[in-house]
Design a protein around this motif. Structure first.
Motif, PDB file in Angstrom:
ATOM      1  N   GLU A 249       0.821  -1.213   0.000  1.00 57.81           N
ATOM      2  CA  GLU A 249       0.000   0.000   0.000  1.00 57.81           C
ATOM      3  C   GLU A 249       0.853   1.260   0.000  1.00 57.81           C
ATOM      4  OE1 GLU A 249      -2.596  -0.390   3.322  1.00 57.81           O
ATOM      5  OE2 GLU A 249      -3.878  -1.907   2.360  1.00 57.81           O
ATOM      6  N   VAL A 250       1.916   1.254   0.788  1.00 54.39           N
ATOM      7  CA  VAL A 250       2.801   2.431   0.816  1.00 54.39           C
ATOM      8  C   VAL A 250       3.477   2.614  -0.536  1.00 54.39           C
ATOM      9  CG1 VAL A 250       4.903   3.382   1.845  1.00 54.39           C
ATOM     10  CG2 VAL A 250       3.165   2.364   3.305  1.00 54.39           C
ATOM     11  N   GLN A 251       3.798   1.496  -1.185  1.00 60.60           N
ATOM     12  CA  GLN A 251       4.396   1.601  -2.520  1.00 60.60           C
ATOM     13  C   GLN A 251       3.453   2.326  -3.483  1.00 60.60           C
ATOM     14  OE1 GLN A 251       4.659  -1.945  -4.989  1.00 60.60           O
ATOM     15  NE2 GLN A 251       6.780  -1.405  -5.528  1.00 60.60           N
ATOM     16  N   GLN A 252       2.158   2.033  -3.382  1.00 63.49           N
ATOM     17  CA  GLN A 252       1.198   2.704  -4.261  1.00 63.49           C
ATOM     18  C   GLN A 252       1.154   4.208  -3.993  1.00 63.49           C
ATOM     19  OE1 GLN A 252      -0.151   0.684  -6.687  1.00 63.49           O
ATOM     20  NE2 GLN A 252       1.261  -0.715  -5.619  1.00 63.49           N
ATOM     21  N   TRP A 253       1.246   4.590  -2.727  1.00 63.93           N
ATOM     22  CA  TRP A 253       1.264   6.013  -2.389  1.00 63.93           C
ATOM     23  C   TRP A 253       2.538   6.673  -2.904  1.00 63.93           C
ATOM     24  CZ3 TRP A 253      -2.666   8.867  -0.888  1.00 63.93           C
ATOM     25  CH2 TRP A 253      -3.756   8.266  -0.268  1.00 63.93           C
TER      26      TRP A 253
ATOM     27  N   TRP B 106       4.210   5.777  -5.513  1.00 67.84           N
ATOM     28  CA  TRP B 106       4.127   5.846  -6.971  1.00 67.84           C
ATOM     29  C   TRP B 106       3.321   7.052  -7.453  1.00 67.84           C
ATOM     30  CZ3 TRP B 106       3.199   0.103  -8.874  1.00 67.84           C
ATOM     31  CH2 TRP B 106       4.420  -0.563  -8.826  1.00 67.84           C
ATOM     32  N   ILE B 107       2.389   7.522  -6.617  1.00 67.47           N
ATOM     33  CA  ILE B 107       1.622   8.708  -7.011  1.00 67.47           C
ATOM     34  C   ILE B 107       2.570   9.877  -7.295  1.00 67.47           C
ATOM     35  CG2 ILE B 107      -0.023  10.443  -6.184  1.00 67.47           C
ATOM     36  CD1 ILE B 107      -1.437   8.230  -4.643  1.00 67.47           C
ATOM     37  N   VAL B 108       3.670   9.914  -6.543  1.00 69.42           N
ATOM     38  CA  VAL B 108       4.668  10.976  -6.740  1.00 69.42           C
ATOM     39  C   VAL B 108       5.718  10.553  -7.751  1.00 69.42           C
ATOM     40  CG1 VAL B 108       6.427  12.389  -5.608  1.00 69.42           C
ATOM     41  CG2 VAL B 108       4.296  11.843  -4.409  1.00 69.42           C
ATOM     42  N   THR B 109       6.328   9.401  -7.506  1.00 69.54           N
ATOM     43  CA  THR B 109       7.499   9.022  -8.321  1.00 69.54           C
ATOM     44  C   THR B 109       7.122   8.558  -9.717  1.00 69.54           C
ATOM     45  OG1 THR B 109       7.454   6.753  -7.444  1.00 69.54           O
ATOM     46  CG2 THR B 109       8.785   8.384  -6.253  1.00 69.54           C
TER      47      THR B 109
END
Length: 576
Positions: free
Chosen positions: A44-48, A50-53
């Motif tokens: 889940e943190v990876q998805q957050w 990715w919103i930026v990166t």
């Protein structure tokens, strides 16, 4: 200009790009660490993130930072005249050159695979692909990136005094993050490996992640090879630009650089003076690594100033920050064009941020009110007559260790050792009032420390060791004084001379500590009348009122208040 912002545009751009990449790596590694607790949280943190990166702005910024950092690093490498570097700088350089060979293929396997072949490169895909076959290689990449980044930030921030206060805590964090990240990688990798051990589950993982087909896997392998070859070619070109001028310089006109007190060096145009020193094995201080952020590599040009090109903007800023005269230049920035004679203004052993602080304060001499503290060992000649040299050295070191510890604890610094005595200075950090109080507290601590020393040594020497202390306050000139490599920060002035005379008066009066009444006043102490007297001091026109204290431990408890308490009282008085 703030010390952290000094340097030319390439240094600043390399710094900014490095900070962007380090911020990305930090969040990425912290994301790894979540696998220690919950794989779902890791995802889940990876998805957050990715919103930026993975956004277009984030992608552009990260790609630009990576390309910029690599290109500027290779540019700096090609601009070097020698690879004789301090150990820390060489290690950081070697790590930086090794990282792209591991990092670029990793980017191909993730971002390229996603954008070109539609791979859903979540942690599930990555852990299934990497564990356990590529675990060692990926762990090595993580450590190389982290160590390289931490070294860069440390050697940038260590010139900044507030950073040094939090350095132990930051070191703990810097150790904890990669350990946690590797632990998360291991836990997550094992969990996914157990999951895909079932062929049916593995097929489901491949469908969810759009696992590359055999043809696409071959294309990815070719891309990994290409990016490695491209970087290898760039590195070879940079090394070629490093080696070719070195070959050419063999045939260019040579001239001599004379170092006062350190011989000479035969060189040609191209290298900086700092590089010339390193190429010829001449020790030369340089705390910031030749980036014009500190002034520790500076030299005074005794002869041949015409052979020195004008100062660049970064050099001019740093020299202006210390008020350097026209004939003082930074060795890391100067590229000599002809013969010169120079004096290195700091000891070659200068290698710490504290040395930078000292180097850049009072570089050309400032006057400041300080407390001069002179200590002398009583009856030293008589004590040493019947003892072996090693016994005398041992005794002096015991006394100086106790005195030095007390002085350092109370924010004083030892200016010099004079035979069986020393000169220390207080008040440079907190001001003259607190400095006088700290000098008196140091005198008390030294007296108490002598009890411990005498318990060990009185039987051997036949009598207790005693000291005399003189303390005076007044304006002192601070500056770097000396010749050649023997240039040190020191103080001179009337207060030093008077403190030395007061130490002699202490012997005459049978007291351990003698201070001027002015020191007592500045420290906020009103001595008892029986402690007061007036004496004639050579060099002082009128009799000086002094306070003779039998033992340092006899000083009143009011002088033992903490610096914070004193500061509060000073602020309180200022408010009225």
């Amino acid at each position: 200009m703030q010390v952290l912002l000094r340097g030319d545009w390439r240094q600043r751009l390399r710094l900014i790009s490095g900070l962007i990449l380090f911020a990305f790596a930090t969040t990425h590694f912290l994301n790894h660490a979540l696998a220690l607790f919950d794989l779902q949280a890791m995802y889940e943190v990876q998805q957050w993130r990715w919103i930026v990166t993975r956004s277009w702005p984030g992608t552009i910024i990260l790609a630009a930072a990576l390309v910029t950092h690599i290109v500027l690093a290779l540019d700096k490498l090609s601009d070097r005249a020698t690879l004789r570097l301090p150990a820390w700088e060489f290690i950081q350089l070697a790590l930086g050159l090794a990282i792209p060979f591991l990092l670029l293929p990793h980017i191909v396997n993730t971002r390229f695979a996603r954008d070109i072949f539609g791979v859903n490169d979540t942690y599930l895909y990555e852990l299934a692909r990497l564990w356990p076959d590529s675990a060692v290689l990926q762990s090595t990449l993580l450590l190389l990136v982290w160590i390289h980044g931490c070294m860069g930030i440390h050697f940038w921030l260590r010139l900044y005094a507030p950073y040094r206060k939090f350095q132990p805590l930051l070191l703990l964090i810097a150790i904890a993050i990669p350990i946690a990240a590797l632990g998360g990688f291991m836990v997550g990798g094992r969990a996914v490996a157990q999951m895909i051990a079932d062929p049916k589950t593995f097929d489901e993982v491949k469908q969810l992640s759009h696992w590359p087909s055999p043809d696409n896997a071959d294309r990815l392998a070719a891309m990994r090879l290409i990016v490695r070859l491209v970087f290898a070619a760039m590195l070879t070109a940079a090394l070629g630009l490093l080696v070719w001028p070195a070959i050419q310089r063999r045939y260019w006109p040579h001239f001599i650089i004379n170092y006062v007190g350190a011989g000479s060096a035969n060189c040609t145009f191209g290298p900086t003076l700092l590089e010339i020193s390193r190429m010829n094995g001449i020790p030369h201080a340089s705390v910031c690594g030749g980036r014009a952020r500190c002034s520790t590599c500076r030299v005074r040009v005794e002869e041949g100033i015409d052979a020195v090109p004008p100062a660049t903007f970064p050099e001019a800023v740093t020299l202006a920050s210390i008020g350097a005269p026209q004939n003082v230049r930074l060795a890391c920035q100067v590229r000599p064009r002809g013969p010169m004679t120079v004096t290195r203004l700091l000891r070659p052993s200068t290698a710490s941020p504290a040395d930078v602080d000292e180097a850049e304060r009072g570089s050309e001499g400032i006057e400041k009110p300080l407390a001069a503290f002179v200590l002398d060992l009583r009856d030293f000649t008589r004590l040493s007559q019947k003892k072996m040299p090693h016994d005398i050295v041992f005794m002096l070191n015991e006394v100086f260790a106790a005195a030095g510890s007390a002085i350092a604890v109370h924010d004083g610094w030892i200016d010099k050792f004079i035979g069986d005595g020393l000169l220390a200075v207080f008040g440079e950090k907190h001001g003259i009032e607190i400095g006088c109080r700290q000098a008196l507290r140091a005198a008390r601590d030294i007296d108490l420390a002598l009890d411990h020393i005498n318990a060990k040594m009185e039987a051997e020497f036949g009598r207790p060791l005693r000291v005399g202390i003189g303390i005076e306050a007044g304006p002192l000139l601070m500056g770097r004084i000396g010749y050649g490599p023997n240039v040190d920060m020191t103080v001179i002035g009337s207060a030093v001379n008077v403190a030395s005379r007061l130490e002699a008066v202490a012997k005459e009066k049978g007291a351990q500590v003698v201070i001027s009444h002015e020191v007592a006043r500045l420290a906020g102490w009103t001595p008892a009348p029986e402690l007061l007297s007036k004496v004639d001091i050579r060099g002082v026109s009128e009799p000086l009122e002094i306070v003779a204290i039998p033992r340092g431990r006899d000083l009143p408890a009011s002088l033992l208040a903490s610096i914070e308490d004193v500061d509060e009282r000073v602020v309180g008085r200022a408010a009225f």
